[in-house]
Design a protein around this motif. Structure first.
Motif, mmCIF file in Angstrom:
data_model
loop_
_atom_site.group_PDB
_atom_site.id
_atom_site.type_symbol
_atom_site.label_atom_id
_atom_site.label_comp_id
_atom_site.label_asym_id
_atom_site.label_seq_id
_atom_site.Cartn_x
_atom_site.Cartn_y
_atom_site.Cartn_z
ATOM 1 N N ILE A 94 63.599 35.252 31.543
ATOM 2 C CA ILE A 94 64.860 34.688 31.072
ATOM 3 C C ILE A 94 65.824 34.674 32.249
ATOM 4 N N ALA A 95 66.403 33.520 32.516
ATOM 5 C CA ALA A 95 67.386 33.451 33.596
ATOM 6 C C ALA A 95 68.598 34.303 33.244
ATOM 7 N N ASN A 96 69.027 35.109 34.188
ATOM 8 C CA ASN A 96 70.198 35.976 34.006
ATOM 9 C C ASN A 96 70.042 36.942 32.832
ATOM 10 N N ALA A 97 68.822 37.421 32.615
ATOM 11 C CA ALA A 97 68.639 38.481 31.615
ATOM 12 C C ALA A 97 69.452 39.694 32.063
ATOM 13 N N THR A 98 70.279 40.211 31.160
ATOM 14 C CA THR A 98 71.290 41.183 31.596
ATOM 15 C C THR A 98 71.259 42.474 30.789
ATOM 16 N N GLY A 99 71.367 43.581 31.509
ATOM 17 C CA GLY A 99 71.631 44.887 30.925
ATOM 18 C C GLY A 99 72.871 45.452 31.598
ATOM 19 N N THR A 100 73.247 46.667 31.261
ATOM 20 C CA THR A 100 74.460 47.238 31.846
ATOM 21 C C THR A 100 74.288 48.708 32.215
ATOM 22 N N VAL A 101 75.124 49.143 33.139
ATOM 23 C CA VAL A 101 75.287 50.554 33.492
ATOM 24 C C VAL A 101 76.763 50.868 33.321
ATOM 25 N N LYS A 102 77.080 51.916 32.566
ATOM 26 C CA LYS A 102 78.472 52.279 32.348
ATOM 27 C C LYS A 102 78.645 53.781 32.513
ATOM 28 N N VAL A 103 79.599 54.187 33.353
ATOM 29 C CA VAL A 103 79.884 55.609 33.554
ATOM 30 C C VAL A 103 81.159 55.985 32.808
ATOM 31 N N ASN A 104 81.390 57.290 32.740
ATOM 32 C CA ASN A 104 82.574 57.842 32.076
ATOM 33 C C ASN A 104 82.622 57.500 30.591
ATOM 34 N N VAL A 105 81.438 57.394 29.974
ATOM 35 C CA VAL A 105 81.423 57.091 28.545
ATOM 36 C C VAL A 105 81.785 58.357 27.757
ATOM 37 N N PRO A 106 82.432 58.201 26.599
ATOM 38 C CA PRO A 106 82.799 59.375 25.793
ATOM 39 C C PRO A 106 81.562 60.106 25.284
ATOM 40 N N CYS A 107 81.658 61.430 25.230
ATOM 41 C CA CYS A 107 80.576 62.255 24.706
ATOM 42 C C CYS A 107 81.186 63.505 24.094
ATOM 43 N N GLU A 108 80.779 63.841 22.890
ATOM 44 C CA GLU A 108 81.263 65.056 22.240
ATOM 45 C C GLU A 108 80.443 66.241 22.735
ATOM 46 N N CYS A 109 80.580 66.523 24.019
ATOM 47 C CA CYS A 109 79.859 67.619 24.658
ATOM 48 C C CYS A 109 80.665 68.091 25.856
ATOM 49 N N GLU A 110 80.269 69.219 26.396
ATOM 50 C CA GLU A 110 81.022 69.791 27.510
ATOM 51 C C GLU A 110 80.872 68.945 28.756
ATOM 52 N N GLY A 111 81.949 68.800 29.499
ATOM 53 C CA GLY A 111 81.892 68.053 30.746
ATOM 54 C C GLY A 111 82.438 66.651 30.585
ATOM 55 N N GLY A 112 82.017 65.767 31.487
ATOM 56 C CA GLY A 112 82.496 64.399 31.484
ATOM 57 C C GLY A 112 83.733 64.230 32.332
ATOM 58 N N PHE A 113 84.095 62.968 32.566
ATOM 59 C CA PHE A 113 85.235 62.634 33.415
ATOM 60 C C PHE A 113 85.989 61.486 32.766
ATOM 61 N N TYR A 114 87.276 61.720 32.448
ATOM 62 C CA TYR A 114 88.034 60.743 31.687
ATOM 63 C C TYR A 114 89.390 60.451 32.334
ATOM 64 N N ALA A 115 89.501 60.718 33.630
ATOM 65 C CA ALA A 115 90.739 60.438 34.358
ATOM 66 C C ALA A 115 90.430 59.581 35.575
ATOM 67 N N ASP A 116 89.526 58.615 35.430
ATOM 68 C CA ASP A 116 89.077 57.785 36.543
ATOM 69 C C ASP A 116 90.242 56.968 37.101
ATOM 70 N N LEU A 117 90.322 56.906 38.431
ATOM 71 C CA LEU A 117 91.419 56.197 39.075
ATOM 72 C C LEU A 117 91.297 54.684 38.951
ATOM 73 N N LYS A 118 90.089 54.162 38.689
ATOM 74 C CA LYS A 118 89.893 52.717 38.630
ATOM 75 C C LYS A 118 88.872 52.387 37.539
ATOM 76 N N PRO A 119 89.280 52.434 36.278
ATOM 77 C CA PRO A 119 88.333 52.197 35.179
ATOM 78 C C PRO A 119 87.676 50.819 35.226
ATOM 79 N N ALA A 120 88.263 49.869 35.938
ATOM 80 C CA ALA A 120 87.717 48.511 35.952
ATOM 81 C C ALA A 120 86.314 48.445 36.538
ATOM 82 N N ASN A 121 85.931 49.404 37.388
ATOM 83 C CA ASN A 121 84.582 49.353 37.975
ATOM 84 C C ASN A 121 83.627 50.361 37.329
ATOM 85 N N ASP A 122 83.956 50.799 36.121
ATOM 86 C CA ASP A 122 83.086 51.757 35.431
ATOM 87 C C ASP A 122 81.826 51.106 34.875
ATOM 88 N N THR A 123 81.779 49.768 34.827
ATOM 89 C CA THR A 123 80.626 49.052 34.286
ATOM 90 C C THR A 123 80.046 48.125 35.335
#
Length: 521
Positions: free
Chosen positions: A433-462
């Motif tokens: 398929i031409a341009n078959a697409t998936g994604t990578v996304k960081v800083n996603v919410p998780c109900e668990c210890e840790g994570g990062f939710y104060a990213d300086l530039k959320p626009a490049n999280d995906t």
């Protein structure tokens, strides 16, 4: 990756913990595997209940050993000490001075950090006296095949009791300087002949001084050896000059512990230092650091061991002031292939800084990352730190399982500024398929210890994972800015320092999550 001799250094410190290998680990070690077994030297106090110790098993490749038996031969000290299995261990005596232990579960060996075989209690008898010394010979077999042997020293020493001073709190900004005291007391009934301070410090706490009686791992202070005697009821103190790394996250906190021990206990702890330790910890070349308010008289040093190590710590808290954040940018991929082709994509993120994210002390992940599989493809190989996901529900018990449409990934507790952490996925093209697409996304919410939710530039999280991109595709890079990932040595350094401290038994500096991760810089 740490070299073989570095792993030998860590092994000699007695690394213990949960060792987890990828699901592709063989059921038994390949014939080419080479194993090394290390049991730390032990000094046990006369008239004490003894100490608990365990052995580390190391290999040049990951493996799982079944039906493991460990034979401890301490006949050179028969009548002076005894070895018995620790609580829950399946151990039986085989004559006078021999103990045989059977491991109830398979022993998993990670290529970098090794594996762990059962603990035993080393205790003196009523015939033991200070200065008694002998060999402990260990033979490890799996399915009745000899895997590795080792020889250690057991000796009987004089029991003493060191105690750390009061905890300290200071404030500093990233790149700033500060001072902290190092204080130790003798709370036992015998004079103490010398003391060693072992330091367990977070990533941001550094020192530029290089005392000739201290050991360093680059800018990290590892240990200082003091020759002064400490009389009963007295203590000694000195002051260390520190600075915070410029990439320390702010606002926040950094922590350090000083762990005090006798020279004999320290010698036991790093018994392989002479043939391997120089690669990790190096002695300073400056002036000597000394403890004040202590008598100067000296006599021949007696073998001593601390009978109550639970009070040997003093803590340092650095309240990090100012603002110094981080920008995590997702990294995707652009792949090209025909139907049936299996394509490899290194997916992850880059920490653009300016701050390093360090969760090593809490073991929590610096961020959580979601991957969706490109349309028309199947994930046929998945990193061990990625679990099938439906919505926000990640099935951690199925981590590393191929075939899912989406995954939640746990990259580990350390992301250095300016470096990239990625892990490999393999996708099979089922339909072109031409341009078959998936994604990578960081800083996603998780109900668990840790994570990062104060990213300086959320626009490049995906970022996109594009298969068979049409002309003009964005290349799958986070934020579409075309920034190429870079790599460096900081991740390996801090993981190695953390492992060394964990191996030494220092509470707090934990890297077991780093052991598991297949995300690498």
């Amino acid at each position: 990756m740490l070299s073989h001799s570095t792993r030998r250094w860590l092994a000699g410190l007695g690394v213990a913990g949960a060792f987890i290998a990828a699901s592709a680990t063989p059921a038994f070690a390949a014939p080419a595997a080479e194993f090394e077994l290390f049991f730390p030297d032990v000094t046990v106090a006369a008239d004490s209940p003894g100490v608990v110790r365990g052995a580390g098993l190391y290999s040049n490749e990951a493996a799982v050993l079944n039906d493991v038996t460990v034979r401890y031969d301490y006949r050179s000290l028969a009548g002076k000490v005894t070895l018995t299995g620790d609580t829950g261990n399946d151990c039986t005596a085989d004559g006078d001075g021999v103990l045989v232990c059977h491991e109830p579960f398979p022993v998993t060996i990670d290529e970098l950090y090794g594996g762990f075989v059962g603990q035993v209690v080393v205790a003196p008898t009523d015939k033991a006296a200070t200065g008694d010394e002998g060999e402990l010979k260990i033979d490890l077999r799996a399915a009745d095949r000899e895997i590795a042997t080792s020889t250690s020293r057991i000796r009987v020493g004089e029991g003493v009791d060191l105690a750390g001073g009061a905890d300290t709190t200071v404030k500093a900004a990233p790149g700033g300087k500060f001072q902290a005291p190092v204080t130790v007391r003798n709370v036992g009934s015998k004079d103490i002949d010398g003391v060693v301070a072992l330091f367990d410090s977070d990533y941001g706490i550094r020192t530029k001084e290089r005392f000739d009686n201290c050991l360093y791992v680059e800018d990290f202070l590892f240990a200082c050896e003091f020759d002064e005697k400490i009389a009963v009821g007295e203590g000694g103190t000195t002051t260390l000059n520190y600075e915070l790394a410029a990439d320390t996250y702010a606002p926040g906190s950094q922590y350090s512990n000083a762990w005090f021990m006798t020279p004999s206990d320290f010698e036991d702890l790093i018994g392989v230092r002479e043939d391997a330790g120089a690669e990790v910890a190096r002695r300073g070349t400056g002036k000597s650091l000394s403890l004040t308010s202590l008598p100067a008289a000296r006599s021949a040093r007696v073998v001593q061991t601390d009978t109550d190590p639970n009070n040997n710590f003093s803590g340092l808290t650095v309240e990090v002031t100012g603002k110094n954040g981080a920008d995590l940018a997702a990294i995707g991929a652009t792949l090209t292939g025909k139907k049936g082709a299996v394509l490899t994509a290194a997916l992850g993120f880059r920490n653009n800084g300016p701050a390093t994210l360090d969760h090593l002390r809490t073991e929590s992940d610096v961020t959580f990352m979601d991957v969706t599989v490109p349309t028309g493809t199947t994930a046929v190989e998945v990193p061990f730190d990625c679990a099938p996901r439906t919505g926000d529900d990640a099935k951690w018990g199925q981590a590393g399982t191929p075939g899912a449409a989406a995954y939640r990934c746990y990259p580990g507790p350390f992301a250095p500024a300016g470096e990239t952490l990625t892990a490999e996925f393999k996708f099979r093209i089922d339909k072109v398929i031409a341009n078959a697409t998936g994604t990578v996304k960081v800083n996603v919410p998780c109900e668990c210890e840790g994570g990062f939710y104060a990213d300086l530039k959320p626009a490049n999280d995906t970022a996109k994972v594009v298969v068979n991109a049409a002309s003009g595709g964005d290349g799958g890079q986070g934020g579409g800015d075309g920034t190429l990932p870079i790599t460096g040595s900081n991740t390996a350094l801090i993981a190695g320092v953390g492992a060394l401290l964990l191996a030494a038994g220092a509470a707090g500096y934990v890297v077991s999550r780093r052991r598991k991760t297949r995300f690498v810089a």
